[in-house]
Design a protein around this motif. Structure first.
Motif, mmCIF file in Angstrom:
data_model
loop_
_atom_site.group_PDB
_atom_site.id
_atom_site.type_symbol
_atom_site.label_atom_id
_atom_site.label_comp_id
_atom_site.label_asym_id
_atom_site.label_seq_id
_atom_site.Cartn_x
_atom_site.Cartn_y
_atom_site.Cartn_z
ATOM 1 N N ARG A 51 83.959 -6.546 84.513
ATOM 2 C CA ARG A 51 83.340 -7.850 84.763
ATOM 3 C C ARG A 51 84.187 -8.955 84.161
ATOM 4 O O ARG A 51 84.907 -8.728 83.206
ATOM 5 C CB ARG A 51 81.944 -7.902 84.145
ATOM 6 N N ILE A 52 84.028 -10.146 84.694
ATOM 7 C CA ILE A 52 84.691 -11.318 84.141
ATOM 8 C C ILE A 52 83.659 -12.437 84.048
ATOM 9 O O ILE A 52 82.817 -12.586 84.926
ATOM 10 C CB ILE A 52 85.914 -11.759 84.985
ATOM 11 N N SER A 53 83.729 -13.189 82.954
ATOM 12 C CA SER A 53 82.825 -14.336 82.812
ATOM 13 C C SER A 53 83.622 -15.503 82.240
ATOM 14 O O SER A 53 84.596 -15.317 81.514
ATOM 15 C CB SER A 53 81.634 -13.996 81.921
ATOM 16 N N ILE A 54 83.188 -16.695 82.564
ATOM 17 C CA ILE A 54 83.845 -17.917 82.116
ATOM 18 C C ILE A 54 82.993 -18.560 81.036
ATOM 19 O O ILE A 54 81.815 -18.821 81.240
ATOM 20 C CB ILE A 54 84.018 -18.905 83.295
ATOM 21 N N SER A 55 83.603 -18.826 79.884
ATOM 22 C CA SER A 55 82.855 -19.480 78.804
ATOM 23 C C SER A 55 83.180 -20.969 78.720
ATOM 24 O O SER A 55 82.437 -21.719 78.094
ATOM 25 C CB SER A 55 83.126 -18.798 77.465
ATOM 26 N N ALA A 56 84.279 -21.411 79.337
ATOM 27 C CA ALA A 56 84.612 -22.841 79.386
ATOM 28 C C ALA A 56 85.418 -23.127 80.646
ATOM 29 O O ALA A 56 86.313 -22.362 81.011
ATOM 30 C CB ALA A 56 85.412 -23.260 78.154
ATOM 31 N N GLU A 57 85.095 -24.217 81.307
ATOM 32 C CA GLU A 57 85.822 -24.637 82.499
ATOM 33 C C GLU A 57 87.065 -25.416 82.099
ATOM 34 O O GLU A 57 87.075 -26.099 81.073
ATOM 35 C CB GLU A 57 84.925 -25.515 83.365
ATOM 36 N N LEU A 58 88.116 -25.327 82.918
ATOM 37 C CA LEU A 58 89.321 -26.125 82.722
ATOM 38 C C LEU A 58 88.965 -27.573 83.042
ATOM 39 O O LEU A 58 88.498 -27.870 84.131
ATOM 40 C CB LEU A 58 90.426 -25.619 83.649
ATOM 41 N N ASP A 59 89.152 -28.476 82.084
ATOM 42 C CA ASP A 59 88.715 -29.862 82.247
ATOM 43 C C ASP A 59 89.825 -30.807 81.778
ATOM 44 O O ASP A 59 90.191 -30.810 80.606
ATOM 45 C CB ASP A 59 87.442 -30.100 81.445
ATOM 46 N N PHE A 60 90.346 -31.598 82.683
ATOM 47 C CA PHE A 60 91.401 -32.562 82.349
ATOM 48 C C PHE A 60 90.837 -33.860 81.787
ATOM 49 O O PHE A 60 91.582 -34.719 81.352
ATOM 50 C CB PHE A 60 92.258 -32.857 83.592
#
Length: 178
Positions: A51-60
């Motif tokens: 499984r893969i999960s995202i804990s933070a989005e890439l944010d410019f």
């Protein structure tokens, strides 16, 4: 001076695929924003779901164009440092690297594939391109003794003179057992 503010956030619903030997490749989409569970299935080498999960989005964060030539913004995947070139300036907000966790079989070697570039769009139809997407992953990633691997990612954002608004995109990340 032309000052047009815009905000770039790469929303990260992830596409995860697993290699199944003789079986066809399985693909499913996890929508982070909708808080749906990540994709999991039994892979060839391990009987543990991958499984893969995202804990933070890439944010410019918030940026502005100061002229018609556009420019570039980079977020380093290891340090999180944002830098700008050309006619782009940082206005406010903290830029963030994307952060992900892969969970699977203990001490298993894996392969993580990320595209070379993606197109970001704004609600009004404007576009920008995220290229040179990089991670802090080692050359041959491996899950740890608990079956986990954390990594961060960043990239280079190319901004054109017609860009303004809030831009979003999806980075398809494919994860397979080796």
């Amino acid at each position: 001076m032309l000052l047009r503010p815009f905000h770039f956030l790469v929303c990260l619903p992830i596409l995860t695929g697993l290699a199944f030997g003789d079986l066809s490749a399985a693909r499913a989409q996890c929508r982070l924003c909708a808080e749906q569970p990540g994709f999991s299935a039994t892979a060839k080498k391990s009987n543990v779901p991958l499984r893969i999960s995202i804990s933070a989005e890439l944010d410019f964060a918030r940026l502005a164009l100061t002229g018609p030539a556009g420019g570039q913004v980079t977020i380093d995947p290891e340090t999180g440092v944002r830098s700008t070139t050309g006619q782009v300036v940082a206005l406010s907000g903290m830029a963030l690297t994307g952060r992900a966790e892969i969970i699977g079989g203990k001490n298993e070697k894996i392969r993580v594939d990320i595209p070379a570039s993606i197109l970001l769009t704004a609600p009004d139809g404007g576009t920008a391109e995220l290229t040179q997407i990089e991670t802090d992953l080692p050359n041959r990633p491996k899950l740890d003794k608990d079956g986990r691997l954390l990594f961060t990612f960043g990239g280079l954002l190319r901004v054109r003179n017609s860009s303004d608004g809030q831009f979003r995109g999806r980075i398809p990340i494919t994860v397979d057992y080796e």
